[in-house]
Design an enzyme around this catalytic site. Structure first.
Site, PDB file in Angstrom:
ATOM      1  N   HIS A  19       1.313   7.687  11.130  1.00 20.21           N
ATOM      2  CA  HIS A  19       1.501   8.917  10.262  1.00 20.21           C
ATOM      3  C   HIS A  19       2.308  10.310  11.024  1.00 20.21           C
ATOM      4  O   HIS A  19       2.814  11.041  10.270  1.00 20.21           O
ATOM      5  CB  HIS A  19       0.176   9.242   9.744  1.00 20.21           C
ATOM      6  CG  HIS A  19      -0.166   8.246   8.756  1.00 20.21           C
ATOM      7  ND1 HIS A  19      -1.737   7.770   8.827  1.00 20.21           N
ATOM      8  CD2 HIS A  19       0.016   7.195   7.836  1.00 20.21           C
ATOM      9  CE1 HIS A  19      -1.821   6.638   7.883  1.00 20.21           C
ATOM     10  NE2 HIS A  19      -0.818   6.452   7.360  1.00 20.21           N
ATOM     11  N   HIS A  42       3.437  -0.670   0.925  1.00 18.88           N
ATOM     12  CA  HIS A  42       2.059  -0.863   0.891  1.00 18.88           C
ATOM     13  C   HIS A  42       1.016   0.319   1.036  1.00 18.88           C
ATOM     14  O   HIS A  42       0.693   0.588   2.202  1.00 18.88           O
ATOM     15  CB  HIS A  42       1.650  -1.814   2.343  1.00 18.88           C
ATOM     16  CG  HIS A  42       2.630  -3.204   2.040  1.00 18.88           C
ATOM     17  ND1 HIS A  42       4.230  -3.089   2.446  1.00 18.88           N
ATOM     18  CD2 HIS A  42       2.167  -4.663   1.778  1.00 18.88           C
ATOM     19  CE1 HIS A  42       4.568  -4.596   1.981  1.00 18.88           C
ATOM     20  NE2 HIS A  42       3.420  -5.286   2.005  1.00 18.88           N
ATOM     21  N   SER A 103      -1.027   7.037   3.733  1.00 20.41           N
ATOM     22  CA  SER A 103       0.418   7.427   3.998  1.00 20.41           C
ATOM     23  C   SER A 103       0.685   7.954   2.263  1.00 20.41           C
ATOM     24  O   SER A 103       1.490   9.019   2.208  1.00 20.41           O
ATOM     25  CB  SER A 103       1.137   6.172   3.662  1.00 20.41           C
ATOM     26  OG  SER A 103       0.635   4.945   3.007  1.00 20.41           O
ATOM     27  N   GLU A 121       0.688  -1.082  -4.701  1.00 20.48           N
ATOM     28  CA  GLU A 121      -0.643  -1.770  -3.861  1.00 20.48           C
ATOM     29  C   GLU A 121      -1.011  -3.055  -4.815  1.00 20.48           C
ATOM     30  O   GLU A 121      -0.808  -3.108  -6.037  1.00 20.48           O
ATOM     31  CB  GLU A 121      -1.581  -0.494  -4.053  1.00 20.48           C
ATOM     32  CG  GLU A 121      -2.818  -1.224  -3.593  1.00 20.48           C
ATOM     33  CD  GLU A 121      -2.771  -1.917  -2.149  1.00 20.48           C
ATOM     34  OE1 GLU A 121      -2.432  -1.299  -1.168  1.00 20.48           O
ATOM     35  OE2 GLU A 121      -3.418  -3.049  -2.102  1.00 20.48           O
ATOM     36  N   ASP A 145       3.739  -6.062  -6.181  1.00 21.40           N
ATOM     37  CA  ASP A 145       4.231  -6.571  -4.792  1.00 21.40           C
ATOM     38  C   ASP A 145       5.323  -5.409  -4.241  1.00 21.40           C
ATOM     39  O   ASP A 145       6.107  -5.246  -4.861  1.00 21.40           O
ATOM     40  CB  ASP A 145       4.679  -7.860  -4.726  1.00 21.40           C
ATOM     41  CG  ASP A 145       5.359  -8.418  -3.338  1.00 21.40           C
ATOM     42  OD1 ASP A 145       4.737  -9.293  -2.916  1.00 21.40           O
ATOM     43  OD2 ASP A 145       6.392  -8.020  -2.939  1.00 21.40           O
ATOM     44  N   GLY A 146       4.907  -4.738  -3.166  1.00 19.35           N
ATOM     45  CA  GLY A 146       6.017  -3.810  -2.582  1.00 19.35           C
ATOM     46  C   GLY A 146       7.117  -4.031  -2.345  1.00 19.35           C
ATOM     47  O   GLY A 146       8.260  -3.399  -2.385  1.00 19.35           O
ATOM     48  N   ASP A 166       4.613  -0.876   5.470  1.00 23.59           N
ATOM     49  CA  ASP A 166       3.294  -0.909   6.351  1.00 23.59           C
ATOM     50  C   ASP A 166       2.356  -2.304   5.886  1.00 23.59           C
ATOM     51  O   ASP A 166       1.236  -1.800   5.311  1.00 23.59           O
ATOM     52  CB  ASP A 166       2.751   0.566   6.147  1.00 23.59           C
ATOM     53  CG  ASP A 166       1.442   0.423   7.020  1.00 23.59           C
ATOM     54  OD1 ASP A 166       1.177  -0.375   7.956  1.00 23.59           O
ATOM     55  OD2 ASP A 166       0.285   1.495   6.669  1.00 23.59           O
TER      56      ASP A 166
HETATM   57  N1  SAM Z   1       0.205   2.284   4.038  1.00 22.36           N
HETATM   58  C1  SAM Z   1      -1.351   2.592   4.006  1.00 22.36           C
HETATM   59  C2  SAM Z   1      -1.328   3.885   4.947  1.00 22.36           C
HETATM   60  O1  SAM Z   1      -0.572   4.347   5.881  1.00 22.36           O
HETATM   61  O2  SAM Z   1      -2.401   4.615   4.587  1.00 22.36           O
HETATM   62  C3  SAM Z   1      -2.088   1.516   4.532  1.00 22.36           C
HETATM   63  C4  SAM Z   1      -1.604   0.234   4.183  1.00 22.36           C
HETATM   64  S1  SAM Z   1      -2.643  -1.111   4.766  1.00 22.36           S
HETATM   65  C5  SAM Z   1      -2.231  -1.305   6.316  1.00 22.36           C
HETATM   66  C6  SAM Z   1      -1.767  -2.390   3.913  1.00 22.36           C
HETATM   67  C7  SAM Z   1      -2.145  -2.258   2.495  1.00 22.36           C
HETATM   68  O3  SAM Z   1      -0.915  -3.262   1.707  1.00 22.36           O
HETATM   69  C8  SAM Z   1      -3.461  -2.964   1.827  1.00 22.36           C
HETATM   70  O4  SAM Z   1      -4.095  -2.138   1.126  1.00 22.36           O
HETATM   71  C9  SAM Z   1      -3.094  -4.201   1.206  1.00 22.36           C
HETATM   72  O5  SAM Z   1      -4.103  -4.392  -0.095  1.00 22.36           O
HETATM   73  C10 SAM Z   1      -1.740  -4.091   0.503  1.00 22.36           C
HETATM   74  N2  SAM Z   1      -0.924  -5.259   0.345  1.00 22.36           N
HETATM   75  C11 SAM Z   1      -0.969  -6.313   0.992  1.00 22.36           C
HETATM   76  N3  SAM Z   1      -0.022  -7.047   0.532  1.00 22.36           N
HETATM   77  C12 SAM Z   1       0.836  -6.379  -0.530  1.00 22.36           C
HETATM   78  C13 SAM Z   1       2.004  -6.391  -1.130  1.00 22.36           C
HETATM   79  N4  SAM Z   1       2.730  -7.961  -1.242  1.00 22.36           N
HETATM   80  N5  SAM Z   1       2.533  -5.645  -1.833  1.00 22.36           N
HETATM   81  C14 SAM Z   1       1.961  -4.349  -2.069  1.00 22.36           C
HETATM   82  N6  SAM Z   1       0.782  -4.116  -1.428  1.00 22.36           N
HETATM   83  C15 SAM Z   1       0.226  -5.159  -0.525  1.00 22.36           C
END
Ligand code: SAM
Length: 281
Positions: A19, A42, A103, A121, A145-146, A166
């Site tokens: 961050h 994500h 984030s 998410e 899916d991101g 991320d």
């Molecule tokens: N970026 C966030 C932050 O900095 O605060 C933290 C993210 S955390 C490391 C990863 C997140 O991605 C989790 O909440 C998980 O549920 C989500 N996730 C996992 N696979 C995903 C996908 N294919 N597309 C979107 N989100 C996904």
């Protein structure tokens, strides 16, 4: 089935690394008026109370954001001072660190009228929490899916694009998927700024991602790694945090290296930062 929940780790040394890097990039991008599309592939849930059962279980913030916050009046560098100020802005009581912003919050605070933010998410529970966050109207929360979502957006209509990738890396294939998505994005938006986070684990899965991008012909990639422990000192668990900044704003390497050298001793006796150019410079 996704099992990772960021609430167990919010505010740890890797979040500080990620961050602060994001904050430095945004600070630079905001110097120009032209519109930016932000994509957070994500997103997580957005805001993490540090008193929650999940955060209290491992208390990782005690070796992350907490010592940085406690030192907030002692920083010589403007970036660190401003980062702590922004952190203070999220706290209900500005003098007490009770929440850690994820984030979506760091991106949300940078959002101007001319910009757009798309937050992806895939975990239903995390997405529900994210939907409850007070964010501006030009911040869209998308359940999906991101990486696929990002690809479908391209090319974006705004002059600039900034992407944070991320993942939780619950599947080994994600390292390759991220590399493919970065390449695809740059083929459609050559000047996009991308930030990619990866864990440093004994199994060294990240080398697939790093080597792929190093060989990709991408012009400029800055690599920053924050080591919480000496590599090789552990056979399991994350010993460090890695960030790739693709098409980094000018001067960000020096600014961030200075910042991380300043905060590393606060995060642990053995903590140190190492940076290099994976491509360019
Ligand atoms: N970026 C966030 C932050 O900095 O605060 C933290 C993210 S955390 C490391 C990863 C997140 O991605 C989790 O909440 C998980 O549920 C989500 N996730 C996992 N696979 C995903 C996908 N294919 N597309 C979107 N989100 C996904």
């Amino acid at each position: 089935m996704l099992s990772y929940q960021h609430a167990y780790h919010a505010g740890n040394f890797a979040d500080v690394h990620k961050h602060l890097t994001l904050f430095a990039v945004l600070r630079y991008l905001l110097r120009k008026e032209s519109a930016i599309t932000y994509v957070d592939t994500h997103a997580g849930r957005g805001l993490y109370p540090l008193s929650a059962t999940e955060s209290q279980r491992l208390q990782e913030h005690r070796r992350g954001v907490e010592p940085v916050w406690q030192h907030r009046d002692g920083f010589g560098q403007a970036l660190l001072f401003e980062w702590c100020q922004a952190l203070g802005d999220t706290q209900p009581d500005k003098t007490l660190l009770s929440h850690y912003p994820g984030s979506p919050w760091w991106l949300g605070r940078a959002l101007r009228e001319q910009d757009a933010l798309r937050l992806y998410e895939l975990h239903p529970g995390e997405h529900r929490h994210l939907s409850e966050q007070p964010l501006a109207n030009n911040a869209a929360r998308i359940f999906g899916d991101g990486l696929e979502g990002l690809k479908k957006q391209l090319p974006v209509t705004s002059p600039r694009l900034c992407v944070l990738i991320d993942p939780s890396f619950e599947r080994k294939e994600e390292y390759q998927d991220v590399a493919d998505t970065v390449r695809f994005t740059l083929a459609k938006a050559r000047h996009a700024v991308l930030l990619v986070w990866y864990p440093l684990l004994p199994a060294a899965h990240h080398t697939a991602l790093v080597n792929n991008l190093a060989a990709s012909g991408i012009g400029k990639i800055w690599r920053s790694e924050l080591f919480a422990r000496t590599p090789g000192s552990t056979t399991h668990g994350m010993y460090g945090s890695g960030m790739l900044v693709i098409n980094p704003p000018w001067g960000i390497d020096e600014t961030l290296s200075t910042a991380f050298d300043e905060i590393a001793p606060l995060l642990g006796e053995r903590c140190y930062h190492r940076a290099s150019w994976l491509a360019g410079e």
